[in-house]
Design a protein around this motif. Sequence first.
Motif, PDB file in Angstrom:
ATOM      1  N   TYR A  42      73.305  12.982  28.537  1.00 59.16           N
ATOM      2  CA  TYR A  42      72.745  13.981  27.629  1.00 59.16           C
ATOM      3  C   TYR A  42      73.890  14.747  26.958  1.00 59.16           C
ATOM      4  CZ  TYR A  42      68.896  12.994  30.842  1.00 59.16           C
ATOM      5  OH  TYR A  42      67.959  12.360  31.614  1.00 59.16           O
ATOM      6  N   ALA A  45      68.002  17.652  32.750  1.00 55.09           N
ATOM      7  CA  ALA A  45      67.111  17.035  31.771  1.00 55.09           C
ATOM      8  C   ALA A  45      67.610  17.338  30.363  1.00 55.09           C
ATOM      9  CB  ALA A  45      65.689  17.562  31.966  1.00 55.09           C
ATOM     10  N   GLN A  79      55.798  19.035  21.560  1.00 53.41           N
ATOM     11  CA  GLN A  79      55.339  18.196  22.671  1.00 53.41           C
ATOM     12  C   GLN A  79      54.142  17.337  22.252  1.00 53.41           C
ATOM     13  OE1 GLN A  79      54.782  21.330  25.571  1.00 53.41           O
ATOM     14  NE2 GLN A  79      56.663  20.779  26.657  1.00 53.41           N
ATOM     15  N   ASP A  93      59.088   9.222  29.450  1.00 56.21           N
ATOM     16  CA  ASP A  93      59.768   8.018  29.924  1.00 56.21           C
ATOM     17  C   ASP A  93      58.773   6.934  30.310  1.00 56.21           C
ATOM     18  OD1 ASP A  93      62.176   6.597  30.567  1.00 56.21           O
ATOM     19  OD2 ASP A  93      61.710   6.895  32.678  1.00 56.21           O
ATOM     20  N   GLN A 133      57.209  16.776  31.335  1.00 63.49           N
ATOM     21  CA  GLN A 133      57.391  16.250  29.986  1.00 63.49           C
ATOM     22  C   GLN A 133      58.312  15.042  29.989  1.00 63.49           C
ATOM     23  OE1 GLN A 133      58.989  19.089  27.185  1.00 63.49           O
ATOM     24  NE2 GLN A 133      59.409  17.549  25.651  1.00 63.49           N
ATOM     25  N   ALA A 134      59.437  15.150  30.690  1.00 61.32           N
ATOM     26  CA  ALA A 134      60.400  14.047  30.722  1.00 61.32           C
ATOM     27  C   ALA A 134      59.795  12.813  31.376  1.00 61.32           C
ATOM     28  CB  ALA A 134      61.656  14.473  31.467  1.00 61.32           C
ATOM     29  N   SER A 177      61.483   9.687  37.041  1.00 60.04           N
ATOM     30  CA  SER A 177      60.597   8.771  36.316  1.00 60.04           C
ATOM     31  C   SER A 177      60.846   7.320  36.727  1.00 60.04           C
ATOM     32  CB  SER A 177      60.767   8.935  34.803  1.00 60.04           C
ATOM     33  OG  SER A 177      62.100   8.728  34.406  1.00 60.04           O
ATOM     34  N   VAL A 204      66.692  13.764  35.782  1.00 65.43           N
ATOM     35  CA  VAL A 204      65.232  13.675  35.659  1.00 65.43           C
ATOM     36  C   VAL A 204      64.778  12.228  35.490  1.00 65.43           C
ATOM     37  CG1 VAL A 204      65.110  13.971  33.137  1.00 65.43           C
ATOM     38  CG2 VAL A 204      63.247  14.816  34.599  1.00 65.43           C
ATOM     39  N   ALA A 205      65.662  11.381  34.945  1.00 69.41           N
ATOM     40  CA  ALA A 205      65.311   9.971  34.788  1.00 69.41           C
ATOM     41  C   ALA A 205      65.150   9.275  36.134  1.00 69.41           C
ATOM     42  CB  ALA A 205      66.368   9.251  33.951  1.00 69.41           C
TER      43      ALA A 205
END
Length: 444
Positions: free
Chosen positions: A311, A161, A43, A24, A19-20, A199, A195-196
Amino acid sequence: MAADAPTIAVLGASGLIGQAVALDLLRRGFPVAAFARRFTGAQKAALGAAAVEAPLVDLDARGLATLLAGRKVDILVNCIGVLQDMPGKGTASDAHGGFVSRLLSAMGQQGARPQLLVHLSIPGLAEDDRTAFSATKREAERLISGSTVPFAILRPGFVVAPVAYGGSALIRALAALPLRLPQEEASRPFAATDVADISRTVAFLADAWGQGRRDWRETWDVMERRPHTVGEVVEAFRARIGGPAPRWRLPRALLSLGARAGDLAARLGWAPPVRSTALAEMRRGVAGDPAPWVAATRLEPRSLEAALARYPAGVQELWFARLYLLKPAILAILVVFWFVSGLIALTVAFEAAVAILTAHAFPPLLAKVVTVVTSLADMAIGAAIAVRRWCRAGLLAGIALSLFYMAGAAVLTPEMWVEPLGALVKTGPAIVLMLVALAIFEDR
Protein backbone atom coordinates in the motif's frame (compact mmCIF):
# COMPACT_ATOMS: atom_id res chain seq x y z
CA MET A 1 -14.42 -19.36 -9.67
CA ALA A 2 -16.79 -22.33 -9.89
CA ALA A 3 -20.45 -21.66 -10.63
CA ASP A 4 -21.41 -23.32 -7.34
CA ALA A 5 -19.14 -21.08 -5.23
CA PRO A 6 -20.67 -20.43 -1.81
CA THR A 7 -22.44 -17.13 -1.23
CA ILE A 8 -20.64 -15.08 1.43
CA ALA A 9 -22.32 -12.49 3.63
CA VAL A 10 -19.94 -9.90 5.13
CA LEU A 11 -21.55 -8.35 8.19
CA GLY A 12 -20.21 -4.91 9.03
CA ALA A 13 -18.95 -4.31 5.51
CA SER A 14 -18.59 -0.56 5.97
CA GLY A 15 -15.77 -0.96 8.51
CA LEU A 16 -12.05 -1.08 7.81
CA ILE A 17 -11.86 -4.90 7.80
CA GLY A 18 -15.33 -5.61 6.45
CA GLN A 19 -14.95 -3.31 3.45
CA ALA A 20 -11.55 -4.72 2.49
CA VAL A 21 -12.74 -8.33 2.88
CA ALA A 22 -15.92 -7.77 0.86
CA LEU A 23 -14.06 -6.06 -1.99
CA ASP A 24 -11.34 -8.72 -2.13
CA LEU A 25 -13.87 -11.55 -2.18
CA LEU A 26 -15.74 -9.83 -4.99
CA ARG A 27 -12.50 -9.53 -6.96
CA ARG A 28 -11.93 -13.24 -6.42
CA GLY A 29 -15.31 -13.97 -8.01
CA PHE A 30 -17.32 -15.04 -4.96
CA PRO A 31 -20.99 -14.10 -4.71
CA VAL A 32 -20.99 -11.52 -1.89
CA ALA A 33 -23.69 -9.78 0.10
CA ALA A 34 -22.10 -6.86 1.98
CA PHE A 35 -24.26 -5.78 4.94
CA ALA A 36 -23.93 -2.59 6.99
CA ARG A 37 -26.19 -0.08 8.69
CA ARG A 38 -25.10 2.48 6.13
CA PHE A 39 -22.45 2.92 3.44
CA THR A 40 -20.72 6.03 2.16
CA GLY A 41 -21.23 7.03 -1.45
CA ALA A 42 -17.74 5.76 -2.32
CA GLN A 43 -18.42 2.40 -0.66
CA LYS A 44 -21.69 1.99 -2.55
CA ALA A 45 -19.89 2.72 -5.81
CA ALA A 46 -17.14 0.19 -5.02
CA LEU A 47 -19.44 -2.60 -3.79
CA GLY A 48 -22.19 -2.03 -6.34
CA ALA A 49 -25.17 -4.37 -6.09
CA ALA A 50 -23.47 -6.31 -3.28
CA ALA A 51 -24.08 -3.46 -0.81
CA VAL A 52 -27.10 -4.04 1.45
CA GLU A 53 -28.03 -1.45 4.06
CA ALA A 54 -29.69 -3.02 7.10
CA PRO A 55 -29.63 -2.34 10.88
CA LEU A 56 -28.15 -5.75 11.66
CA VAL A 57 -27.45 -5.22 15.38
CA ASP A 58 -31.02 -3.98 15.92
CA LEU A 59 -32.64 -7.07 14.37
CA ASP A 60 -33.86 -10.02 16.42
CA ALA A 61 -33.06 -13.62 15.49
CA ARG A 62 -36.14 -13.94 13.27
CA GLY A 63 -35.29 -10.73 11.41
CA LEU A 64 -31.71 -11.87 10.86
CA ALA A 65 -32.88 -15.29 9.65
CA THR A 66 -35.25 -13.70 7.15
CA LEU A 67 -32.58 -11.32 5.89
CA LEU A 68 -30.00 -14.08 5.39
CA ALA A 69 -32.46 -16.57 3.92
CA GLY A 70 -33.37 -14.06 1.22
CA ARG A 71 -29.74 -14.05 0.08
CA LYS A 72 -29.24 -17.84 0.37
CA VAL A 73 -26.08 -17.28 2.37
CA ASP A 74 -23.61 -20.15 2.88
CA ILE A 75 -20.87 -18.37 4.84
CA LEU A 76 -21.22 -15.47 7.25
CA VAL A 77 -18.21 -13.27 8.02
CA ASN A 78 -18.93 -11.25 11.15
CA CYS A 79 -16.83 -8.08 11.23
CA ILE A 80 -19.14 -6.14 13.56
CA GLY A 81 -17.51 -4.65 16.63
CA VAL A 82 -17.86 -1.71 19.04
CA LEU A 83 -14.68 -0.56 20.77
CA GLN A 84 -16.46 1.51 23.39
CA ASP A 85 -20.06 2.49 24.04
CA MET A 86 -21.26 5.64 22.25
CA PRO A 87 -24.63 7.41 22.13
CA GLY A 88 -26.74 5.98 19.33
CA LYS A 89 -24.11 3.39 18.37
CA GLY A 90 -25.18 0.49 20.54
CA THR A 91 -23.24 -1.08 23.37
CA ALA A 92 -20.26 -3.38 23.18
CA SER A 93 -22.14 -6.12 25.03
CA ASP A 94 -25.03 -6.03 22.55
CA ALA A 95 -22.85 -5.66 19.45
CA HIS A 96 -20.65 -8.58 20.52
CA GLY A 97 -22.28 -11.18 22.79
CA GLY A 98 -25.88 -10.09 22.21
CA PHE A 99 -25.62 -9.90 18.44
CA VAL A 100 -23.68 -13.16 18.15
CA SER A 101 -26.31 -14.89 20.29
CA ARG A 102 -29.06 -13.67 17.95
CA LEU A 103 -26.97 -14.56 14.91
CA LEU A 104 -26.45 -18.12 16.12
CA SER A 105 -30.19 -18.44 16.71
CA ALA A 106 -30.84 -17.13 13.22
CA MET A 107 -28.45 -19.68 11.74
CA GLY A 108 -30.34 -22.38 13.63
CA GLN A 109 -33.54 -21.26 11.92
CA GLN A 110 -32.14 -21.87 8.46
CA GLY A 111 -33.45 -25.43 8.42
CA ALA A 112 -31.20 -28.16 7.06
CA ARG A 113 -29.03 -25.71 5.14
CA PRO A 114 -25.58 -25.74 6.82
CA GLN A 115 -23.73 -22.45 7.21
CA LEU A 116 -20.21 -21.53 8.26
CA LEU A 117 -19.63 -18.65 10.66
CA VAL A 118 -16.33 -16.79 10.31
CA HIS A 119 -16.02 -14.47 13.30
CA LEU A 120 -13.48 -11.65 13.70
CA SER A 121 -12.26 -11.44 17.29
CA ILE A 122 -9.20 -10.25 19.22
CA PRO A 123 -5.97 -12.04 20.16
CA GLY A 124 -4.75 -12.66 23.68
CA LEU A 125 -5.81 -14.64 26.73
CA ALA A 126 -9.10 -14.26 28.58
CA GLU A 127 -7.30 -13.67 31.87
CA ASP A 128 -5.68 -10.58 30.35
CA ASP A 129 -9.01 -9.00 29.42
CA ARG A 130 -9.38 -5.71 31.28
CA THR A 131 -11.98 -3.79 29.27
CA ALA A 132 -15.64 -4.26 28.38
CA PHE A 133 -14.54 -4.50 24.75
CA SER A 134 -12.24 -7.48 25.25
CA ALA A 135 -14.56 -9.16 27.78
CA THR A 136 -17.57 -9.01 25.45
CA LYS A 137 -15.47 -10.10 22.48
CA ARG A 138 -14.39 -13.12 24.51
CA GLU A 139 -17.99 -13.81 25.52
CA ALA A 140 -18.92 -13.91 21.83
CA GLU A 141 -16.15 -16.46 21.26
CA ARG A 142 -17.52 -18.63 24.08
CA LEU A 143 -21.02 -18.53 22.61
CA ILE A 144 -19.72 -19.60 19.21
CA SER A 145 -17.51 -22.37 20.62
CA GLY A 146 -20.45 -23.70 22.62
CA SER A 147 -22.78 -23.79 19.62
CA THR A 148 -23.25 -26.56 17.07
CA VAL A 149 -22.55 -24.41 13.99
CA PRO A 150 -19.32 -24.85 12.02
CA PHE A 151 -17.08 -21.89 12.77
CA ALA A 152 -13.68 -20.30 12.31
CA ILE A 153 -12.71 -17.57 14.77
CA LEU A 154 -10.03 -15.28 13.34
CA ARG A 155 -7.93 -13.18 15.69
CA PRO A 156 -6.04 -10.53 13.72
CA GLY A 157 -3.50 -8.14 15.19
CA PHE A 158 -3.11 -4.48 14.25
CA VAL A 159 -4.71 -4.44 10.83
CA VAL A 160 -2.91 -2.70 7.97
CA ALA A 161 -5.32 -1.73 5.19
CA PRO A 162 -5.51 0.72 2.28
CA VAL A 163 -7.92 2.92 4.25
CA ALA A 164 -7.51 4.29 7.76
CA TYR A 165 -9.99 4.46 10.62
CA GLY A 166 -9.71 4.54 14.39
CA GLY A 167 -6.45 3.05 15.62
CA SER A 168 -4.92 2.76 12.16
CA ALA A 169 -5.64 6.45 11.56
CA LEU A 170 -4.07 7.36 14.89
CA ILE A 171 -0.86 5.48 14.05
CA ARG A 172 -0.61 7.47 10.82
CA ALA A 173 -1.20 10.72 12.68
CA LEU A 174 1.51 9.91 15.24
CA ALA A 175 3.88 9.18 12.37
CA ALA A 176 3.39 12.75 11.13
CA LEU A 177 4.42 14.28 14.46
CA PRO A 178 8.00 14.78 15.76
CA LEU A 179 7.05 12.78 18.85
CA ARG A 180 7.71 9.36 20.35
CA LEU A 181 5.18 7.53 22.47
CA PRO A 182 5.92 7.07 26.18
CA GLN A 183 8.39 4.22 26.66
CA GLU A 184 5.93 1.88 28.37
CA GLU A 185 3.39 2.15 25.52
CA ALA A 186 6.04 2.16 22.77
CA SER A 187 7.56 -1.11 24.00
CA ARG A 188 4.34 -3.14 24.00
CA PRO A 189 4.09 -5.97 21.42
CA PHE A 190 1.97 -4.97 18.44
CA ALA A 191 1.76 -7.76 15.87
CA ALA A 192 0.49 -6.55 12.52
CA THR A 193 -1.94 -8.20 10.11
CA ASP A 194 -2.24 -7.39 6.43
CA VAL A 195 -6.00 -7.12 5.85
CA ALA A 196 -5.48 -9.23 2.73
CA ASP A 197 -4.43 -12.14 4.97
CA ILE A 198 -7.92 -12.05 6.49
CA SER A 199 -9.64 -12.15 3.11
CA ARG A 200 -7.22 -14.84 1.91
CA THR A 201 -8.23 -16.92 4.92
CA VAL A 202 -11.94 -16.41 4.21
CA ALA A 203 -11.34 -17.41 0.58
CA PHE A 204 -9.51 -20.55 1.75
CA LEU A 205 -12.44 -21.48 3.98
CA ALA A 206 -14.92 -20.74 1.19
CA ASP A 207 -13.04 -22.98 -1.24
CA ALA A 208 -12.98 -25.79 1.31
CA TRP A 209 -16.67 -25.27 2.05
CA GLY A 210 -17.47 -25.42 -1.65
CA GLN A 211 -15.62 -28.75 -1.83
CA GLY A 212 -17.85 -30.16 0.89
CA ARG A 213 -15.89 -29.75 4.12
CA ARG A 214 -18.27 -29.02 7.01
CA ASP A 215 -16.32 -29.86 10.18
CA TRP A 216 -14.80 -26.44 10.84
CA ARG A 217 -14.28 -25.60 14.52
CA GLU A 218 -11.12 -23.50 14.51
CA THR A 219 -9.65 -20.52 16.37
CA TRP A 220 -6.65 -18.94 14.66
CA ASP A 221 -4.33 -16.01 15.35
CA VAL A 222 -3.99 -14.34 11.95
CA MET A 223 -0.90 -12.14 12.20
CA GLU A 224 2.76 -11.78 11.35
CA ARG A 225 5.20 -14.33 12.77
CA ARG A 226 7.39 -11.85 14.65
CA PRO A 227 5.44 -9.14 16.45
CA HIS A 228 6.71 -5.60 16.26
CA THR A 229 6.31 -3.13 19.10
CA VAL A 230 3.96 -0.15 19.03
CA GLY A 231 6.94 2.15 18.62
CA GLU A 232 8.28 0.12 15.69
CA VAL A 233 4.89 0.25 13.97
CA VAL A 234 4.76 4.04 14.30
CA GLU A 235 8.30 4.31 12.93
CA ALA A 236 7.43 2.06 9.98
CA PHE A 237 4.52 4.35 9.10
CA ARG A 238 6.77 7.38 9.64
CA ALA A 239 9.23 6.05 7.08
CA ARG A 240 6.37 5.23 4.72
CA ILE A 241 4.99 8.79 4.62
CA GLY A 242 8.31 10.57 5.10
CA GLY A 243 7.32 11.97 8.48
CA PRO A 244 9.58 14.13 10.67
CA ALA A 245 12.25 12.64 12.90
CA PRO A 246 10.96 12.17 16.47
CA ARG A 247 12.58 14.78 18.72
CA TRP A 248 10.52 14.59 21.90
CA ARG A 249 8.80 11.88 23.90
CA LEU A 250 5.09 12.35 24.61
CA PRO A 251 4.43 12.56 28.38
CA ARG A 252 2.45 9.57 29.62
CA ALA A 253 0.13 11.82 31.63
CA LEU A 254 -0.73 13.76 28.49
CA LEU A 255 -1.64 10.53 26.69
CA SER A 256 -3.97 9.57 29.55
CA LEU A 257 -5.48 13.06 29.51
CA GLY A 258 -6.11 12.71 25.78
CA ALA A 259 -7.95 9.44 26.40
CA ARG A 260 -10.22 11.14 28.95
CA ALA A 261 -10.89 13.96 26.48
CA GLY A 262 -11.72 11.31 23.89
CA ASP A 263 -14.25 9.72 26.25
CA LEU A 264 -15.87 13.13 26.70
CA ALA A 265 -15.98 13.74 22.94
CA ALA A 266 -17.63 10.34 22.48
CA ARG A 267 -20.52 11.50 24.67
CA LEU A 268 -21.16 14.13 22.01
CA GLY A 269 -21.32 11.48 19.28
CA TRP A 270 -17.73 11.63 18.01
CA ALA A 271 -15.52 8.58 17.48
CA PRO A 272 -12.05 9.72 18.60
CA PRO A 273 -9.30 7.10 18.28
CA VAL A 274 -7.76 7.97 21.65
CA ARG A 275 -10.15 6.74 24.32
CA SER A 276 -9.72 4.91 27.59
CA THR A 277 -10.53 1.52 26.03
CA ALA A 278 -8.19 2.04 23.07
CA LEU A 279 -5.38 3.11 25.40
CA ALA A 280 -5.96 0.13 27.69
CA GLU A 281 -5.90 -2.27 24.73
CA MET A 282 -2.69 -0.70 23.39
CA ARG A 283 -1.06 -1.00 26.81
CA ARG A 284 -2.10 -4.64 26.89
CA GLY A 285 -0.35 -5.28 23.58
CA VAL A 286 -1.13 -7.47 20.58
CA ALA A 287 0.54 -10.87 20.23
CA GLY A 288 -0.39 -14.41 19.32
CA ASP A 289 0.74 -17.64 17.70
CA PRO A 290 0.02 -17.81 13.95
CA ALA A 291 1.53 -21.31 13.60
CA PRO A 292 -1.80 -23.25 13.78
CA TRP A 293 -3.33 -20.93 11.17
CA VAL A 294 -0.32 -21.29 8.87
CA ALA A 295 -0.31 -25.08 9.25
CA ALA A 296 -4.04 -25.39 8.51
CA THR A 297 -4.23 -22.98 5.57
CA ARG A 298 -0.66 -23.03 4.21
CA LEU A 299 -0.89 -19.25 3.99
CA GLU A 300 2.29 -17.40 4.86
CA PRO A 301 1.54 -14.22 6.85
CA ARG A 302 2.86 -10.96 5.56
CA SER A 303 5.08 -8.96 7.87
CA LEU A 304 4.39 -5.32 8.67
CA GLU A 305 7.02 -4.25 6.14
CA ALA A 306 5.54 -6.49 3.43
CA ALA A 307 2.04 -5.23 4.16
CA LEU A 308 3.10 -1.58 3.95
CA ALA A 309 4.92 -2.26 0.70
CA ARG A 310 1.60 -3.36 -0.81
CA TYR A 311 0.00 0.00 0.00
CA PRO A 312 2.43 2.69 -1.17
CA ALA A 313 1.88 6.17 0.27
CA GLY A 314 1.16 9.26 -1.79
CA VAL A 315 0.60 12.87 -0.86
CA GLN A 316 -2.96 12.01 0.22
CA GLU A 317 -1.52 9.84 3.02
CA LEU A 318 0.70 12.68 4.20
CA TRP A 319 -2.15 15.18 4.13
CA PHE A 320 -4.42 12.80 6.04
CA ALA A 321 -1.80 12.11 8.70
CA ARG A 322 -1.12 15.82 9.22
CA LEU A 323 -4.81 16.79 9.31
CA TYR A 324 -6.10 13.94 11.44
CA LEU A 325 -5.15 15.38 14.82
CA LEU A 326 -5.81 18.92 13.60
CA LYS A 327 -9.46 18.05 13.00
CA PRO A 328 -10.48 17.98 16.70
CA ALA A 329 -8.38 21.12 17.29
CA ILE A 330 -10.16 22.92 14.44
CA LEU A 331 -13.60 21.92 15.69
CA ALA A 332 -12.74 22.77 19.30
CA ILE A 333 -11.50 26.26 18.43
CA LEU A 334 -14.64 26.91 16.35
CA VAL A 335 -16.82 25.82 19.27
CA VAL A 336 -14.96 28.21 21.59
CA PHE A 337 -14.94 30.99 18.98
CA TRP A 338 -18.71 30.97 18.45
CA PHE A 339 -19.86 30.22 21.97
CA VAL A 340 -17.53 32.63 23.75
CA SER A 341 -18.09 35.46 21.25
CA GLY A 342 -21.84 35.14 21.80
CA LEU A 343 -21.42 34.90 25.55
CA ILE A 344 -19.23 38.02 25.68
CA ALA A 345 -21.68 40.05 23.60
CA LEU A 346 -24.53 38.88 25.83
CA THR A 347 -22.74 39.77 29.10
CA VAL A 348 -19.71 42.01 29.60
CA ALA A 349 -19.85 43.64 26.14
CA PHE A 350 -23.65 43.92 25.94
CA GLU A 351 -23.83 47.69 26.41
CA ALA A 352 -21.00 48.27 23.92
CA ALA A 353 -22.72 46.08 21.31
CA VAL A 354 -26.01 47.90 21.81
CA ALA A 355 -24.24 51.25 21.56
CA ILE A 356 -22.84 50.37 18.12
CA LEU A 357 -26.35 49.77 16.82
CA THR A 358 -27.95 52.80 18.47
CA ALA A 359 -25.20 54.95 16.99
CA HIS A 360 -26.51 53.90 13.58
CA ALA A 361 -30.14 54.88 14.08
CA PHE A 362 -31.35 51.65 15.74
CA PRO A 363 -34.01 52.32 18.41
CA PRO A 364 -32.65 51.27 21.85
CA LEU A 365 -35.16 48.43 22.31
CA LEU A 366 -34.53 47.05 18.83
CA ALA A 367 -30.77 47.31 19.37
CA LYS A 368 -31.06 45.27 22.55
CA VAL A 369 -33.26 42.65 20.85
CA VAL A 370 -30.86 42.31 17.90
CA THR A 371 -27.88 41.97 20.26
CA VAL A 372 -29.61 39.26 22.30
CA VAL A 373 -30.78 37.34 19.23
CA THR A 374 -27.41 37.42 17.45
CA SER A 375 -25.56 36.50 20.66
CA LEU A 376 -27.83 33.51 21.25
CA ALA A 377 -27.42 32.53 17.59
CA ASP A 378 -23.62 32.60 18.00
CA MET A 379 -23.84 30.43 21.12
CA ALA A 380 -26.24 28.00 19.42
CA ILE A 381 -23.84 27.60 16.51
CA GLY A 382 -20.98 26.83 18.91
CA ALA A 383 -23.11 24.24 20.72
CA ALA A 384 -24.19 22.66 17.42
CA ILE A 385 -20.61 22.32 16.16
CA ALA A 386 -19.70 20.49 19.39
CA VAL A 387 -22.26 17.73 18.77
CA ARG A 388 -21.43 15.46 15.86
CA ARG A 389 -25.04 14.98 14.81
CA TRP A 390 -25.51 18.74 14.42
CA CYS A 391 -21.95 19.73 13.51
CA ARG A 392 -22.41 20.00 9.75
CA ALA A 393 -25.53 22.13 10.18
CA GLY A 394 -23.71 24.28 12.74
CA LEU A 395 -20.79 24.88 10.38
CA LEU A 396 -23.10 25.82 7.50
CA ALA A 397 -25.06 28.13 9.78
CA GLY A 398 -21.80 29.67 10.99
CA ILE A 399 -20.70 30.41 7.44
CA ALA A 400 -24.11 31.89 6.55
CA LEU A 401 -24.24 34.04 9.69
CA SER A 402 -20.66 35.25 9.16
CA LEU A 403 -21.49 36.34 5.62
CA PHE A 404 -24.62 38.07 6.94
CA TYR A 405 -22.55 39.91 9.56
CA MET A 406 -20.04 41.02 6.91
CA ALA A 407 -22.74 42.21 4.52
CA GLY A 408 -24.69 43.97 7.27
CA ALA A 409 -21.59 45.72 8.55
CA ALA A 410 -20.67 46.83 5.06
CA VAL A 411 -24.02 48.62 4.84
CA LEU A 412 -24.53 49.82 8.43
CA THR A 413 -21.07 50.25 9.91
CA PRO A 414 -18.50 50.30 7.07
CA GLU A 415 -15.95 51.97 9.33
CA MET A 416 -15.61 48.69 11.27
CA TRP A 417 -13.70 47.24 8.30
CA VAL A 418 -10.79 49.54 9.12
CA GLU A 419 -10.97 49.55 12.91
CA PRO A 420 -7.59 48.83 14.61
CA LEU A 421 -8.28 45.24 15.74
CA GLY A 422 -9.75 44.22 12.38
CA ALA A 423 -12.75 42.39 13.84
CA LEU A 424 -14.55 42.05 10.49
CA VAL A 425 -11.38 41.32 8.53
CA LYS A 426 -10.82 38.29 10.77
CA THR A 427 -14.26 36.91 9.85
CA GLY A 428 -12.90 35.83 6.45
CA PRO A 429 -10.29 33.42 7.90
CA ALA A 430 -12.97 32.08 10.27
CA ILE A 431 -15.17 31.24 7.27
CA VAL A 432 -12.25 29.48 5.59
CA LEU A 433 -11.60 27.48 8.77
CA MET A 434 -15.24 26.36 8.79
CA LEU A 435 -14.91 25.31 5.15
CA VAL A 436 -11.85 23.25 6.11
CA ALA A 437 -13.85 21.63 8.94
CA LEU A 438 -16.60 20.72 6.46
CA ALA A 439 -14.02 19.29 4.04
CA ILE A 440 -12.56 16.89 6.65
CA PHE A 441 -15.80 16.20 8.55
CA GLU A 442 -16.33 12.60 7.43
CA ASP A 443 -14.43 9.84 9.24
CA ARG A 444 -14.59 7.35 6.37
